[in-house]
Write an enzyme that holds these catalytic residues in place. Structure first.
Site, PDB file in Angstrom:
ATOM      1  N   CYS A 168       0.831  -1.207   0.000  1.00 59.59           N
ATOM      2  CA  CYS A 168       0.000   0.000   0.000  1.00 59.59           C
ATOM      3  C   CYS A 168       0.870   1.263   0.000  1.00 59.59           C
ATOM      4  O   CYS A 168       1.475   1.560  -1.017  1.00 59.59           O
ATOM      5  CB  CYS A 168      -1.025  -0.053   1.129  1.00 59.59           C
ATOM      6  SG  CYS A 168      -2.419   1.037   0.776  1.00 59.59           S
ATOM      7  N   ILE A 222      -7.276  -0.114   1.535  1.00 62.36           N
ATOM      8  CA  ILE A 222      -7.566   1.069   2.346  1.00 62.36           C
ATOM      9  C   ILE A 222      -6.898   2.278   1.676  1.00 62.36           C
ATOM     10  O   ILE A 222      -5.675   2.379   1.662  1.00 62.36           O
ATOM     11  CB  ILE A 222      -7.031   0.908   3.790  1.00 62.36           C
ATOM     12  CG1 ILE A 222      -7.614  -0.357   4.434  1.00 62.36           C
ATOM     13  CG2 ILE A 222      -7.358   2.143   4.631  1.00 62.36           C
ATOM     14  CD1 ILE A 222      -6.986  -0.723   5.777  1.00 62.36           C
ATOM     15  N   HIS A 270      -3.525  -4.827   1.860  1.00 64.30           N
ATOM     16  CA  HIS A 270      -2.880  -5.011   3.172  1.00 64.30           C
ATOM     17  C   HIS A 270      -2.832  -6.492   3.531  1.00 64.30           C
ATOM     18  O   HIS A 270      -3.731  -6.977   4.233  1.00 64.30           O
ATOM     19  CB  HIS A 270      -3.651  -4.240   4.249  1.00 64.30           C
ATOM     20  CG  HIS A 270      -3.409  -2.775   4.231  1.00 64.30           C
ATOM     21  ND1 HIS A 270      -2.518  -2.143   5.077  1.00 64.30           N
ATOM     22  CD2 HIS A 270      -3.912  -1.806   3.443  1.00 64.30           C
ATOM     23  CE1 HIS A 270      -2.494  -0.849   4.820  1.00 64.30           C
ATOM     24  NE2 HIS A 270      -3.341  -0.613   3.829  1.00 64.30           N
ATOM     25  N   GLU A 312      -1.207  -7.969   5.689  1.00 65.38           N
ATOM     26  CA  GLU A 312      -1.023  -8.172   7.137  1.00 65.38           C
ATOM     27  C   GLU A 312      -2.348  -8.143   7.888  1.00 65.38           C
ATOM     28  O   GLU A 312      -2.382  -8.443   9.079  1.00 65.38           O
ATOM     29  CB  GLU A 312      -0.051  -7.122   7.703  1.00 65.38           C
ATOM     30  CG  GLU A 312      -0.615  -5.712   7.897  1.00 65.38           C
ATOM     31  CD  GLU A 312      -0.788  -4.907   6.600  1.00 65.38           C
ATOM     32  OE1 GLU A 312      -0.602  -5.468   5.510  1.00 65.38           O
ATOM     33  OE2 GLU A 312      -1.139  -3.709   6.713  1.00 65.38           O
TER      34      GLU A 312
HETATM   35  N1  GLN Z   1      -3.338   6.512   0.752  1.00 68.90           N
HETATM   36  C1  GLN Z   1      -2.118   6.254   1.461  1.00 68.90           C
HETATM   37  C2  GLN Z   1      -0.964   7.035   0.836  1.00 68.90           C
HETATM   38  O1  GLN Z   1      -1.117   7.575  -0.224  1.00 68.90           O
HETATM   39  C3  GLN Z   1      -1.791   4.777   1.496  1.00 68.90           C
HETATM   40  C4  GLN Z   1      -2.843   4.065   2.263  1.00 68.90           C
HETATM   41  C5  GLN Z   1      -2.402   2.818   2.940  1.00 68.90           C
HETATM   42  O2  GLN Z   1      -1.224   2.508   3.055  1.00 68.90           O
HETATM   43  N2  GLN Z   1      -3.376   2.111   3.436  1.00 68.90           N
HETATM   44  O3  GLN Z   1       0.061   7.076   1.422  1.00 68.90           O
END
Ligand code: GLN
Length: 201
Positions: free
Chosen positions: A91, A147, A183, A185
């Protein structure tokens, strides 16, 4: 020597570092521990020394990127990746591992030949979980939690897609470098962490 001597020669457990500036460090630590690997929380260059693999966790990529500079870790992280040891960005970590981040630009580490579009699936309220597409080989049927996830685009010729959701790449590999937009994890499925540990050899 007692019969049950636990100091008998055995392979040293894999040592997996987790960049611990901000984000989902502890959940990664627990996944790595469940695979029998040792965890090192990386906040200093010296912590990178005897690692076998490294995770750049999810969180907030702007905050993590600033922390990387504050701690003088930008060059040491590049040197670590250049040593050939595996690196997984999840992410926000996938944003940091990319060659470029767009929408809300942030300095990246430039370790993978792809572009990350930050928050491209929407904001926090648009977070969702979905299973990987059936054609995702070893990663078929993997439940992925997204997310404020980035979308990965402009994948270079050396980037292999390991899993897709709704046709979009969500887990990719370039040699010993891996990025996933979800994610891993946050579920009990250890397939993505096992990929990293296996790559460490
Ligand atoms: N939107 C976040 C970013 O741009 C990343 C989100 C996440 O790691 N769940 O850093």
């Amino acid at each position: 020597m007692p019969a049950d001597d636990s100091s008998a020669p055995s392979a040293r457990p894999c040592r997996v570092g987790i960049l611990a500036i901000q984000g989902d460090v502890e959940a990664h630590a627990s996944a790595v521990t469940r695979l029998g690997a040792d965890v090192v929380r990386v906040l200093r260059e010296k912590h990178l020394g005897d690692l076998d693999a490294l995770i750049l966790p999810g969180g907030e990529s702007t905050t993590i990127s600033k922390g990387i500079d504050r701690l003088g870790l930008r060059e040491p992280l590049r040197v670590f990746a250049d040593s050939g040891r595996p690196v997984l960005g999840t992410c926000a970590g996938a944003i940091l591992i990319s060659r470029e981040a767009r929408h809300h630009p942030v300095p990246t580490l430039g370790l993978m030949d792809l572009v990350a579009l930050r928050n491209d699936y929407g904001t926090q309220v648009d977070s969702f979980a979905s299973e990987t597409d059936p054609g995702s080989g070893d990663f078929s049927g993997l439940r992925c939690v997204f997310i404020r996830a980035p979308r990965l685009v402009e994948l270079g010729p050396d980037v292999e897609v390991l899993a897709r959701v709704d046709g979009e790449p969500v887990l990719v590999r370039q040699g010993n470098r891996f990025a996933c937009t979800f994610h891993p994890e946050l579920t009990d499925d250890l397939r993505v962490h096992r990929l990293l540990v296996d790559a460490a050899g």
